[in-house]
Design a protein around this motif. Sequence first.
Motif, short mmCIF file in Angstrom:
data_model
loop_
_atom_site.label_atom_id
_atom_site.label_comp_id
_atom_site.label_asym_id
_atom_site.label_seq_id
_atom_site.Cartn_x
_atom_site.Cartn_y
_atom_site.Cartn_z
N ARG A 137 0.78 -1.06 0.02
CA ARG A 137 -0.06 0.03 -0.23
C ARG A 137 0.70 1.40 -0.10
O ARG A 137 0.55 2.20 -0.82
CB ARG A 137 -0.93 0.07 1.19
CG ARG A 137 -1.78 1.07 1.37
CD ARG A 137 -2.58 1.31 2.71
NE ARG A 137 -3.27 0.02 2.93
CZ ARG A 137 -3.19 -0.77 4.09
NH1 ARG A 137 -2.56 -0.23 5.09
NH2 ARG A 137 -3.86 -1.69 4.32
N GLU A 138 1.90 1.39 1.02
CA GLU A 138 2.76 2.30 0.94
C GLU A 138 3.50 2.57 -0.49
O GLU A 138 3.62 3.72 -0.95
CB GLU A 138 3.81 2.00 2.01
CG GLU A 138 3.20 2.34 3.44
CD GLU A 138 4.23 1.73 4.50
OE1 GLU A 138 5.29 1.62 3.98
OE2 GLU A 138 3.81 1.74 5.63
N GLN A 139 4.10 1.50 -0.95
CA GLN A 139 4.91 1.51 -2.04
C GLN A 139 3.88 2.43 -3.37
O GLN A 139 4.37 2.97 -4.19
CB GLN A 139 5.51 0.35 -2.47
CG GLN A 139 6.61 0.06 -1.78
CD GLN A 139 7.30 -1.36 -2.04
OE1 GLN A 139 8.47 -1.60 -1.59
NE2 GLN A 139 6.72 -1.94 -2.94
N VAL A 140 2.81 1.59 -3.56
CA VAL A 140 1.91 1.87 -4.70
C VAL A 140 1.37 3.22 -4.26
O VAL A 140 1.36 4.05 -5.41
CB VAL A 140 0.75 0.95 -4.60
CG1 VAL A 140 -0.57 1.66 -5.47
CG2 VAL A 140 1.15 -0.41 -5.16
N CYS A 141 1.05 3.98 -3.36
CA CYS A 141 0.59 5.35 -3.09
C CYS A 141 1.65 6.15 -3.32
O CYS A 141 1.49 7.19 -4.19
CB CYS A 141 -0.09 5.35 -2.02
SG CYS A 141 -1.58 4.50 -1.54
N ARG A 142 2.79 5.71 -3.00
CA ARG A 142 4.15 6.65 -3.14
C ARG A 142 4.40 6.76 -4.82
O ARG A 142 4.68 8.08 -5.16
CB ARG A 142 5.29 6.21 -2.23
CG ARG A 142 6.53 7.23 -2.37
CD ARG A 142 7.48 6.55 -1.74
NE ARG A 142 7.38 6.07 -0.39
CZ ARG A 142 7.47 4.89 -0.07
NH1 ARG A 142 7.84 4.05 -1.09
NH2 ARG A 142 7.13 4.36 0.92
N ALA A 143 4.44 5.67 -5.18
CA ALA A 143 4.67 5.71 -6.67
C ALA A 143 3.73 6.54 -7.59
O ALA A 143 3.92 7.26 -8.36
CB ALA A 143 4.52 4.22 -7.21
N VAL A 144 2.34 6.54 -7.12
CA VAL A 144 1.24 7.28 -7.86
C VAL A 144 1.63 8.79 -7.52
O VAL A 144 1.59 9.62 -8.57
CB VAL A 144 -0.13 6.98 -7.41
CG1 VAL A 144 -1.27 8.05 -7.76
CG2 VAL A 144 -0.57 5.47 -7.83
N GLN A 145 1.90 9.16 -6.36
CA GLN A 145 2.16 10.39 -6.02
C GLN A 145 3.43 11.00 -6.49
O GLN A 145 3.54 12.19 -7.18
CB GLN A 145 2.22 10.54 -4.53
CG GLN A 145 0.80 10.38 -4.01
CD GLN A 145 0.85 10.41 -2.38
OE1 GLN A 145 1.93 9.86 -1.85
NE2 GLN A 145 -0.17 10.88 -1.62
N ASP A 146 4.51 10.16 -6.83
CA ASP A 146 5.67 10.65 -7.40
C ASP A 146 5.71 10.74 -8.83
O ASP A 146 6.39 11.58 -9.42
CB ASP A 146 6.85 9.57 -7.03
CG ASP A 146 7.20 9.78 -5.65
OD1 ASP A 146 6.58 10.64 -4.88
OD2 ASP A 146 7.79 8.90 -4.95
N GLY A 147 4.82 10.19 -9.53
CA GLY A 147 4.70 10.03 -10.99
C GLY A 147 5.89 9.58 -11.86
O GLY A 147 6.54 8.58 -11.17
N GLY A 148 5.90 10.02 -12.86
CA GLY A 148 7.19 9.39 -13.73
C GLY A 148 6.52 8.31 -14.74
O GLY A 148 7.29 7.63 -15.42
N TYR A 149 5.04 8.24 -14.85
CA TYR A 149 4.61 7.13 -15.72
C TYR A 149 3.89 7.58 -17.00
O TYR A 149 3.47 7.08 -17.70
CB TYR A 149 3.30 6.47 -14.98
CG TYR A 149 4.14 5.63 -13.90
CD1 TYR A 149 4.21 4.34 -13.84
CD2 TYR A 149 4.14 6.13 -12.40
CE1 TYR A 149 4.79 3.49 -13.05
CE2 TYR A 149 4.70 5.37 -11.60
CZ TYR A 149 4.78 4.00 -11.70
OH TYR A 149 5.34 3.31 -10.66
N GLY A 150 4.54 9.00 -17.41
CA GLY A 150 4.01 9.50 -18.63
C GLY A 150 2.39 9.41 -18.75
O GLY A 150 1.81 10.10 -17.96
#
Length: 296
Positions: free
Chosen positions: A48-61
Amino acid sequence: MTFRPRRSVLYMPGSNARALEKAKTLEADALILDLEDAVAPDAKEIAREQVCRAVQDGGYGDRELVIRINGLDTPWGKADLKAAAAAGPHAILVPKVSFADDIYQIGDFLDMNGAAAETRIWAMMETPMGILNAAAIAASVGFPAGRRFAAMVLGTNDLAKETRARIVRGRLPMITWLSQTVQAARAHGLDVIDGVFNDFEDMAAFREECAQGRDLGMDGKTLIHPKQIAVANEVFSPTATEVEWAEKIIAAFALPENAGKGVITVEGRMVELLHAEMAQRTVAMVRGLTATPAAA
């Protein structure tokens, strides 16, 4: 007409940080960052922590980011939903939707917890009750609590498990369920994404199933491995011949002599306004693919 491609929708395990990073380079139209089936119970919180951080950090074009939460009846579901609402993905995928009230419950929760207005709801159609109630579930989009609803996703593995139907080439035991879900989705303006194909080494059979899904009216296919992306993108994209024909239909209806007509002839073939609408969607899809490439 605007269009968001959902030809290839890849599941990524939320507990695998390397996979989340690699997803930034993949050609998938959408990514489902999974907190449910792909994550062991003792890894739920870190996922949960990793996924939410990944969404917030972006970088997925331009990839569409979707978080699949655990069911609200599990120990992790409500915390998943609250965290996902705060992270602001494009959509939240809800497992085992069986009733319209499931959509209303999620919609109300998102509204009360300050989720971004753009965050949508996707529903996993993976229970026998969900298939029986597909029309009512799809209709929930017309009510205030269901206004975020955007797509239905087939969970064919779970449907096989719950019904004891066999997963066979051609999916004869499932055709009724697939078509029923497409019909319900289309009746209410929703997208519908096909279920996964388990044998990611058998690309010929995978291509065959993608073609079947497209023939049934699906917008794309959920995937379990990056090597499936290219085939899904190809099969669920209009062919050059289809695009050429669509452009001819649009051009013909635009001629002054055809203004106001409901039926015309194009290269010896009868064409109606409904064909013009289909042609416009085909051209919009191609423009959408050109304007929003999956690659970062």
